[in-house]
Design a protein around this motif. Structure first.
Motif, PDB file in Angstrom:
ATOM      1  N   SER A 105       0.838  -1.199   0.000  1.00  0.00           N
ATOM      2  CA  SER A 105       0.000   0.000   0.000  1.00  0.00           C
ATOM      3  C   SER A 105       0.867   1.240   0.000  1.00  0.00           C
ATOM      4  O   SER A 105       2.033   1.203   0.414  1.00  0.00           O
ATOM      5  CB  SER A 105      -0.943   0.020   1.207  1.00  0.00           C
ATOM      6  OG  SER A 105      -0.220   0.180   2.413  1.00  0.00           O
ATOM      7  N   GLU A 133       0.235   5.662   0.647  1.00  0.00           N
ATOM      8  CA  GLU A 133      -0.637   6.804   0.913  1.00  0.00           C
ATOM      9  C   GLU A 133       0.120   8.097   0.644  1.00  0.00           C
ATOM     10  O   GLU A 133       1.331   8.173   0.855  1.00  0.00           O
ATOM     11  CB  GLU A 133      -1.104   6.796   2.372  1.00  0.00           C
ATOM     12  CG  GLU A 133      -1.921   5.579   2.767  1.00  0.00           C
ATOM     13  CD  GLU A 133      -2.288   5.584   4.238  1.00  0.00           C
ATOM     14  OE1 GLU A 133      -1.808   6.488   4.978  1.00  0.00           O
ATOM     15  OE2 GLU A 133      -3.036   4.693   4.662  1.00  0.00           O
ATOM     16  N   THR A 181      -3.207   0.140  -3.498  1.00  0.00           N
ATOM     17  CA  THR A 181      -3.572  -1.036  -2.725  1.00  0.00           C
ATOM     18  C   THR A 181      -3.363  -2.236  -3.630  1.00  0.00           C
ATOM     19  O   THR A 181      -3.943  -2.304  -4.714  1.00  0.00           O
ATOM     20  CB  THR A 181      -5.041  -0.994  -2.276  1.00  0.00           C
ATOM     21  OG1 THR A 181      -5.267   0.176  -1.480  1.00  0.00           O
ATOM     22  CG2 THR A 181      -5.401  -2.230  -1.476  1.00  0.00           C
ATOM     23  N   GLY A 192      -2.079  10.888   3.793  1.00  0.00           N
ATOM     24  CA  GLY A 192      -3.120  10.119   4.465  1.00  0.00           C
ATOM     25  C   GLY A 192      -4.172   9.537   3.542  1.00  0.00           C
ATOM     26  O   GLY A 192      -5.051   8.796   4.006  1.00  0.00           O
ATOM     27  N   GLU A 193      -4.114   9.809   2.256  1.00  0.00           N
ATOM     28  CA  GLU A 193      -5.087   9.280   1.299  1.00  0.00           C
ATOM     29  C   GLU A 193      -4.494   8.059   0.594  1.00  0.00           C
ATOM     30  O   GLU A 193      -3.406   8.137   0.014  1.00  0.00           O
ATOM     31  CB  GLU A 193      -5.455  10.342   0.273  1.00  0.00           C
ATOM     32  CG  GLU A 193      -6.480   9.874  -0.751  1.00  0.00           C
ATOM     33  CD  GLU A 193      -6.840  10.928  -1.770  1.00  0.00           C
ATOM     34  OE1 GLU A 193      -7.619  10.631  -2.698  1.00  0.00           O
ATOM     35  OE2 GLU A 193      -6.335  12.067  -1.649  1.00  0.00           O
ATOM     36  N   ARG A 194      -5.217   6.957   0.664  1.00  0.00           N
ATOM     37  CA  ARG A 194      -4.724   5.732   0.039  1.00  0.00           C
ATOM     38  C   ARG A 194      -4.708   5.883  -1.480  1.00  0.00           C
ATOM     39  O   ARG A 194      -5.729   6.182  -2.094  1.00  0.00           O
ATOM     40  CB  ARG A 194      -5.607   4.546   0.444  1.00  0.00           C
ATOM     41  CG  ARG A 194      -5.209   3.213  -0.186  1.00  0.00           C
ATOM     42  CD  ARG A 194      -3.885   2.687   0.316  1.00  0.00           C
ATOM     43  NE  ARG A 194      -3.931   2.325   1.728  1.00  0.00           N
ATOM     44  CZ  ARG A 194      -4.286   1.108   2.165  1.00  0.00           C
ATOM     45  NH1 ARG A 194      -4.593   0.143   1.309  1.00  0.00           N
ATOM     46  NH2 ARG A 194      -4.317   0.866   3.463  1.00  0.00           N
TER      47      ARG A 194
END
Length: 276
Positions: free
Chosen positions: A195, A197, A205, A200-202
């Motif tokens: 993953s 980010e 994945t 803080g935003e993915r």
């Protein structure tokens, strides 16, 4: 076992993490985590090693890296997001070793950069020389694994013509680490979660189950087209979610924070700045 190198750039010392994640000094056992040491990493109880005070900078967990080899388009879902046909053979390109930095250092966007992108990747570290090895024997030549971020300046890579290397090799475009983890602690290499980010935003994945070419095949294939040496690092491709593949595309800006994680390999936490 989880091995690290700690200290200021160019002055890193070898270390290990104990079961509680505390940093232990390994310099009394080996001079560095480099070269022939990688073929026979010390199998010792870290609790018998001196504790390291404070929270020193972590550098790349491998020293004296000779080659930084990358595999492109190795995730079927990443190829799909780019509208690319999955390759019949591994796509191989090189990344300059001068791009290598630590897992928590600053990514410096080069002068003229407009499209700096992220790519979390599982990296193989070669421990023993490999030439013409079979897939069945490939893992005997692997010291361990770590996280790599194949940071890419897409305008340099795609719009300046020539090879991809020019978009991949700016200083700091090769964060590696934090840990070098031995194969016995990795679990199922075909089922690792990846993953990434940004602020803080993915963004990414993925799972290694979607690799087109698995790790033993990659090592074997490369060993038939070049000799692999202890300390060579092979980044094995990235899952979907790169900025270039978004609509509209998204790229990094000064001040961004990039966090990359892979199962069992810890995390990188990088800030973005500008070089020049």
């Amino acid at each position: 076992m989880r091995f690290v190198r700690y200290g200021e750039p160019g002055q890193e010392r070898p270390g290990m993490l104990d079961a509680e994640g505390r940093l232990r000094d390994l310099s009394g056992v080996v001079p560095d985590l480099a070269g022939a040491v990688l073929g026979k990493l010390p199998n010792i109880d870290p609790n018998g090693l001196p504790l390291v005070d404070g929270s020193p900078r972590l550098g790349p967990p491998v020293g004296q890296i000779g080659k930084f080899i990358c595999i492109g388009l190795n995730y079927s879902d990443h190829a799909a997001e780019l509208g690319a046909t999955p390759p019949d053979h591994p796509v191989v390109f090189m990344k300059a070793t001068s791009a290598i930095c630590g897992p928590n250092d600053t990514i410096l966007m080069p002068r003229g950069s407009q499209k700096t992108d992220w790519e979390v990747e599982l990296a193989i570290v070669i421990g023993k020389p490999a030439k013409y090895v079979s897939e069945a024997d490939a893992m005997d030549h692997v010291a361990g694994f770590c996280i790599a971020n194949d940071v890419s300046e897409r305008s340099f890579q795609m719009e300046l013509s020539g090879q991809w290397t020019k978009g991949k090799s700016a200083d700091t475009f090769g964060p590696i680490g934090p840990w070098l983890v031995t194969p016995d602690e990795m679990g199922d290499l075909d089922d690792l979660d990846l993953s990434l980010e940004v602020n803080g935003e993915r963004m990414q994945t993925g799972s290694s189950r979607y690799m087109i070419f698995p790790i033993p095949l990659i090592v074997s294939h490369l060993s038939h087209v070049m000799s692999l040496h202890p300390g060579d690092v092979i980044a094995t491709g990235t899952p979907p979610g790169v900025g270039m593949g978004m609509t509209p595309p998204r790229f990094l800006s000064e001040g961004d924070e990039v966090v990359a994680k892979i199962s069992g390999l810890g995390e990188q936490r990088l800030t973005v700045g500008r070089d020049g």
